[in-house]
Design a protein around this motif. Structure first.
Motif, PDB file in Angstrom:
ATOM      1  N   LEU A  28      55.624  -2.306  -2.793  1.00 46.27           N
ATOM      2  CA  LEU A  28      56.009  -1.291  -3.773  1.00 46.27           C
ATOM      3  C   LEU A  28      57.524  -1.315  -3.894  1.00 46.27           C
ATOM      4  CD1 LEU A  28      54.627   0.948  -5.535  1.00 46.27           C
ATOM      5  CD2 LEU A  28      55.560   2.581  -3.887  1.00 46.27           C
ATOM      6  N   ARG A  29      57.998  -1.469  -5.119  1.00 46.95           N
ATOM      7  CA  ARG A  29      59.448  -1.418  -5.364  1.00 46.95           C
ATOM      8  C   ARG A  29      59.738  -0.284  -6.328  1.00 46.95           C
ATOM      9  NH1 ARG A  29      59.994  -6.936  -7.884  1.00 46.95           N
ATOM     10  NH2 ARG A  29      57.837  -6.346  -8.288  1.00 46.95           N
ATOM     11  N   THR A  30      60.849   0.385  -6.081  1.00 47.85           N
ATOM     12  CA  THR A  30      61.180   1.561  -6.878  1.00 47.85           C
ATOM     13  C   THR A  30      62.612   1.435  -7.373  1.00 47.85           C
ATOM     14  OG1 THR A  30      59.567   2.951  -5.783  1.00 47.85           O
ATOM     15  CG2 THR A  30      61.506   4.089  -6.630  1.00 47.85           C
ATOM     16  N   GLY A  44      64.227  -6.693 -10.275  1.00 45.68           N
ATOM     17  CA  GLY A  44      63.576  -6.352  -9.025  1.00 45.68           C
ATOM     18  C   GLY A  44      64.586  -6.257  -7.905  1.00 45.68           C
ATOM     19  N   GLY A  45      64.110  -6.499  -6.656  1.00 44.67           N
ATOM     20  CA  GLY A  45      64.977  -6.430  -5.489  1.00 44.67           C
ATOM     21  C   GLY A  45      66.006  -7.539  -5.492  1.00 44.67           C
ATOM     22  N   ALA A  46      65.555  -8.762  -5.822  1.00 45.60           N
ATOM     23  CA  ALA A  46      66.474  -9.903  -5.793  1.00 45.60           C
ATOM     24  C   ALA A  46      67.580  -9.738  -6.839  1.00 45.60           C
ATOM     25  CB  ALA A  46      65.705 -11.201  -6.032  1.00 45.60           C
ATOM     26  N   ALA A  47      67.293  -9.048  -7.928  1.00 43.05           N
ATOM     27  CA  ALA A  47      68.307  -8.815  -8.965  1.00 43.05           C
ATOM     28  C   ALA A  47      69.167  -7.591  -8.628  1.00 43.05           C
ATOM     29  CB  ALA A  47      67.624  -8.640 -10.318  1.00 43.05           C
TER      30      ALA A  47
HETATM   31  N1  GSH Z   1      64.933 -16.975  -3.648  1.00 42.29           N
HETATM   32  C1  GSH Z   1      64.692 -15.631  -3.233  1.00 42.29           C
HETATM   33  C2  GSH Z   1      63.596 -15.611  -2.198  1.00 42.29           C
HETATM   34  O1  GSH Z   1      63.033 -16.646  -1.923  1.00 42.29           O
HETATM   35  O2  GSH Z   1      63.319 -14.543  -1.651  1.00 42.29           O
HETATM   36  C3  GSH Z   1      64.373 -14.730  -4.408  1.00 42.29           C
HETATM   37  C4  GSH Z   1      63.112 -15.151  -5.115  1.00 42.29           C
HETATM   38  C5  GSH Z   1      62.791 -14.292  -6.342  1.00 42.29           C
HETATM   39  O3  GSH Z   1      63.671 -13.755  -7.030  1.00 42.29           O
HETATM   40  N2  GSH Z   1      61.480 -14.175  -6.569  1.00 42.29           N
HETATM   41  C6  GSH Z   1      60.963 -13.369  -7.668  1.00 42.29           C
HETATM   42  C7  GSH Z   1      60.465 -12.091  -7.039  1.00 42.29           C
HETATM   43  O4  GSH Z   1      59.447 -12.047  -6.376  1.00 42.29           O
HETATM   44  C8  GSH Z   1      59.836 -14.080  -8.329  1.00 42.29           C
HETATM   45  S1  GSH Z   1      60.402 -15.575  -9.070  1.00 42.29           S
HETATM   46  N3  GSH Z   1      61.233 -11.029  -7.214  1.00 42.29           N
HETATM   47  C9  GSH Z   1      60.903  -9.749  -6.674  1.00 42.29           C
HETATM   48  C10 GSH Z   1      62.118  -8.876  -6.654  1.00 42.29           C
HETATM   49  O5  GSH Z   1      63.228  -9.389  -6.823  1.00 42.29           O
HETATM   50  O6  GSH Z   1      61.946  -7.681  -6.452  1.00 42.29           O
END
Ligand code: GSH
Length: 455
Positions: free
Chosen positions: A430-432, A441-444
């Motif tokens: 769950l992400r908020t 998302g989290g990575a962004a």
């Molecule tokens: N390279 C990083 C990793 O391996 O954790 C980031 C990968 C990434 O951004 N994955 C996306 C994701 O699941 C899908 S392509 N993002 C979820 C998020 O950022 O909340």
């Protein structure tokens, strides 16, 4: 000491660049202070449909005709998808050496609030490559259980569900490794040049080491320099055989220079189990997502599975093609007139790419008569009910925000030849995020980790 010597020899501006390979900055992953309410029925619905989505992704990845037809318009205008597609065609023409298939995906949903106040589960997208945060989120429920206990809410704390995607994903990787059938071979995590989410990956890695499976972490650059295939297309990295390649990189165009494309091709040609193989990466494109929602498509892809199809379709939001022609013209005009009803999605992964509101209108106005329009799809905008929470992020002030949540369910499957030997839901995420930044998302750096509190 070393830093002072460096500082004398280099100007301070150069210092960061020089030290970059040696600098490691560790931050805690951002999280909500409190768990967020999630409707139990929708949570259960999302779990119940995950095996169906695994089947669907697997079916799409094996359907050359469907991929070819669906992506035909996209690859004319989107170089990245076109390049992936070229590799896909090339490995098919050569004949696939890989006999075991491993899929790890995450299907993401929001809870759309209807006029009568009842919420519906709506799929945002399905991630078929580098679906992340399964590791870190395996620890999130413990954090929230502690917070609730400290607040004297032990009854509520005891309601939080156990969740361990790291174990579930590792189980899939381990199964694929076992079926590959070489005790000496390793699992290779294909990772980024600059590691931003290493601890998430480590959780899965540790599960594999605990099963006595060796893991190596390599970049595309390493594959270019050290990778080779033998006569039966077994993959070796500096003489070490690789059974499984688990991509945590490779989903955005920026990482690919010519060497890295060459490395990608080498991996795809190999016998090693790629997670995902290039066909499965293509199955996760936005264009495929949009085409799946078209009347009759699921029936063609999953013949004889009406119940599976009904469960899948029940989660779809409205999706629209922007291909050239009357259908595309009509929906483009509707979206320009009423941009708040829609999200404009390019064929990109990793988060933070979608367009909303005025920006959506401006971009569509600009591209509405050009082939570039085809590289996007439109989706109905989901309108969840906001709730208050605190988003805890390193170096950010603490403040209560109006937030919305996105639920992801991890799926894992393994196929050997035609036989599906594993098909499971492997846990949830769950992400908020605050309602303000519209996308990411989290990575962004937008959403934070959360725990569902079922109501
Ligand atoms: N390279 C990083 C990793 O391996 O954790 C980031 C990968 C990434 O951004 N994955 C996306 C994701 O699941 C899908 S392509 N993002 C979820 C998020 O950022 O909340």
């Amino acid at each position: 000491m070393a830093v002072k010597v460096f500082a004398r020899n280099y100007g301070t501006a150069d210092l960061t660049a020089v030290l970059h390979p040696y600098l490691q900055v560790v931050n805690y992953a951002p999280f909500t202070l409190l768990p967020s309410a999630v409707p139990r029925a929708l949570f259960e619905q999302a779990y119940a449909v995950q095996q169906d989505f695994n089947l669907l992704v697997d079916a799409v990845s094996q359907n050359k005709e469907f991929l070819e037809q669906t992506l035909a318009s996209t690859i004319k205008v989107d170089d990245f998808t076109a390049r992936l597609f070229r590799i896909y065609k090339q490995v098919l023409e050569e004949g696939l050496a890989q006999t075991v298939v491993l899929g790890i995906n995450r299907s993401d949903y929001m809870f759309d609030c209807g006029l009568e106040g009842t919420a519906a589960l709506r799929q945002i997208e399905i991630n078929t490559i580098a679906a992340s945060f399964g590791g870190l989120t395996s620890r999130t429920a413990d954090v929230h259980r502690l917070v609730l206990n400290v607040l004297g809410k032990s009854e509520e704390a005891s309601q939080l569900l156990p969740n361990n995607p790291a174990k579930g994903l590792a189980l899939g990787i381990a199964k694929a490794w076992e079926l590959y059938g070489s005790q000496r071979a390793v699992v290779m995590f294909l990772v980024e040049e600059v590691q931003r989410n290493i601890f998430d990956q480590r959780c899965i890695e540790i599960e594999l080491w605990n099963r006595n499976i060796r893991v190596v972490r390599k970049r595309f650059r390493d594959v270019f320099e050290q990778g080779s295939l033998d006569a039966s297309r077994r993959l070796y990295m500096d003489g070490q055989e690789v059974a499984v390649v688990y991509y945590r990189e490779g989903y955005v165009p920026q990482v690919y220079d010519e060497q890295n494309w060459e490395a990608r091709l080498l991996l795809e040609r190999s016998r090693a189990v790629k997670c995902p193989d290039i066909a499965t990466q293509l199955a996760g494109t936005k264009k495929v997502q949009q085409e799946l929602s078209r009347q009759g498509t699921l029936e063609k892809l999953l013949p004889g599975h009406p119940e599976t199809i009904a469960r899948i379709r029940a989660t779809f939001a409205g999706l629209y093609s922007l291909d050239e022609g009357e259908e595309g013209d009509r929906i483009a005009a509707t979206a320009i007139a009423d941009p708040d009803r829609f999200v404009l999605k390019p064929q990109r992964e990793g988060g933070g790419n979608n367009l909303y509101g005025e920006e959506l209108r401006e971009v569509l106005e600009r591209i509405k008569d050009s082939p570039e329009r085809t590289s996007y799809i439109l989706m109905d905008k989901i309108k969840p009910q906001p709730a208050l929470n605190y988003l805890l992020r390193a170096h950010s002030p603490l403040q209560v925000s109006e937030c919305i949540s996105e639920l992801g369910i991890f799926g894992v499957y393994v196929r050997q030849g035609r036989e599906l030997v594993l098909n499971q839901a492997a846990g949830h995420l769950l992400r908020t995020k605050a309602i303000e930044p519209a996308d990411g998302g989290g990575a962004a750096g937008v959403a934070v980790l959360d725990t569902p509190y079922l109501v």
